[in-house]
Design a protein around this motif. Sequence first.
Motif, PDB file in Angstrom:
ATOM      1  N   SER A  79     -30.653  17.554 -31.556  1.00  0.00           N
ATOM      2  CA  SER A  79     -31.581  17.135 -32.606  1.00  0.00           C
ATOM      3  C   SER A  79     -32.163  15.731 -32.466  1.00  0.00           C
ATOM      4  N   SER A  80     -31.522  14.829 -31.714  1.00  0.00           N
ATOM      5  CA  SER A  80     -32.120  13.492 -31.569  1.00  0.00           C
ATOM      6  C   SER A  80     -31.610  12.770 -30.325  1.00  0.00           C
ATOM      7  N   LYS A  98     -37.139   6.714 -30.492  1.00  0.00           N
ATOM      8  CA  LYS A  98     -36.342   7.873 -30.880  1.00  0.00           C
ATOM      9  C   LYS A  98     -37.160   9.143 -30.771  1.00  0.00           C
ATOM     10  N   THR A 100     -36.888  13.124 -32.073  1.00  0.00           N
ATOM     11  CA  THR A 100     -36.163  14.076 -32.911  1.00  0.00           C
ATOM     12  C   THR A 100     -36.729  15.464 -32.664  1.00  0.00           C
TER      13      THR A 100
END
Length: 155
Positions: A79-80, A98, A100
């Motif tokens: 997920s990230s 980041k 995601t």
Amino acid sequence: MSSFSVTRNIVIPAAAAEIYPFVYDFHQWTNWSPWEKIDPSMKRTYSGAKAGVGAKYAWTGNRKAGSGTMEIVDVTAPSSIGIRLEFTMPMKAVNPTKFTFTPEAGGTRVTWTMTGENKGVGRVFALFMSMDKMVGGDFDKGLASLAEAVAAAKG
């Protein structure tokens, strides 16, 4: 100091687990990163872990490509992925980045965000050009290329 955030996203018709490896492993970035085509003779080095936390990537290129390093510092599969991005040329900066991966109807929404502070010369530069305008288009191109790379891998 003035802070900035650049965010772009795309829905890719694939599961997060199929997309994640393209970002989790810096060796895969040559397949989709928008900056890979800026300087075909760019020098790349990889160190640390092969992929995931501790994986490091360094580049040195022409004036447009600049130079810097990336290190994966945080992961929550699938997920990230958190990356410490450090530019050394043309301007020094550290920009937390980041990715995601959020399941959604029709696939996975991939969101790419870079944050940072405009300091010194960068602060003056920011008065005339926003980071969103400078980098946002590259994020859009990169996400589109990521979708193409995932589609090609799926066959």
